[in-house]
Motif scaffolding. Structure first.
Motif: not given
Length: 265
Positions: A90, A95-97, A102, A211, A214, A217-218
């Motif tokens: 993602i 970074c939004d699942y 995805d 969560d 994400e 990913c951040a």
């Protein structure tokens, strides 16, 4: 073992044993997540886990923590079927699942944690099926907290981001698997004690697998996460080793949350 030697060894082991994007934290890292989770599990959840583990003579969650990474050699068919369950891509900007984008087929770490936790929680399943689900859950919750397991598809989770360590080839994924941890020069018992001293999450709402993905990913998208290709600057570990430590600590707490829900805690 110094950092450069550890990174070269990690890169070689990853290349020989597992496909890209299918290995996270290394065996020690996965055991650490499992041991930290055990600390935070309720007595009822621990008792249920012990009952399942005893089916194959294991005593600790840490004993099964790397099982899913060993399937490629020990059960090639299940290893192939579960290969995509170790990660989700993602890290392509926001970074939004989004499940439809995805994880449309359900073959990603987010869906795998949800599906295996449901099997684990189902008393109608056989003991063997629930034990296998426990093995998957313990491993995949560790995986989703390795930032590059929720990273970018275009570089296969950092596997194609090449680095040079002491004149030998490596990559960013290998660095995060175990190279950063090796820098501290600690054995597993010392690492566990060190991570236990880090603050736990506390009384916050339980995080979902999405969560967690994400949040990982951040981290990948933070400035400086990707070092310049070529020779790795030894200073890279300074700001990023504490991030890896915190991800292991948080991973243990989140694993405990999943197991407490699934095992009646």
């Amino acid at each position: 073992m110094n950092l450069r030697t550890a990174l070269a060894a990690a890169a070689l082991a990853t290349a020989l044993v597992l496909p890209p994007s299918a290995h996270a934290w290394g065996a020690m890292g996965h055991r650490l997540v499992a041991d930290l989770a055990w600390d935070a599990m309720t007595p009822q959840a621990r008792a249920s886990a012990r009952h399942l583990l005893a089916l194959e003579g294991d005593a600790r969650l840490a004993d099964i923590a790397s099982w899913a990474d060993e399937l490629r050699a020990n059960d090639p068919d299940l290893g192939r079927r579960s290969a995509r369950w170790h990660y989700v891509n993602i890290g392509e900007g926001d970074c939004d699942y989004r499940p439809g984008r995805d994880c449309a087929s359900g073959d990603c770490v987010v869906a795998a944690i949800e599906a295996q936790a449901a099997i684990l929680a189902d008393p109608g399943q056989t003991r063997a099926a629930r034990l296998q689900a426990l093995k998957f859950v313990v491993h995949f919750v560790g995986d989703v907290h390795q930032p590059l397991h929720a990273g970018r598809a275009d570089d296969r989770g950092g596997n194609t981001h090449q680095l040079n360590i002491d004149g030998r080839g490596s990559n960013l994924h290998a660095l995060w698997d175990s190279g950063l941890l090796a820098q501290a020069g600690l054995d597993e018992a010392a690492w566990l004690a060190r991570l236990r001293r880090l603050p736990a999450i506390g009384a916050t709402p339980a995080s979902t697998p999405a969560d967690c993905a994400e949040a990982s990913c951040a981290i990948v998208e933070r400035p400086g996460f990707y070092p310049p290709k070529g020779t790795l600057d030894p200073a890279y570990a300074g700001p990023w080793l504490p991030v890896a430590e915190q991800q292991l600590r948080v991973g243990g707490q989140h694993l405990a949350e999943v197991l407490n829900r699934a095992l009646g805690g």
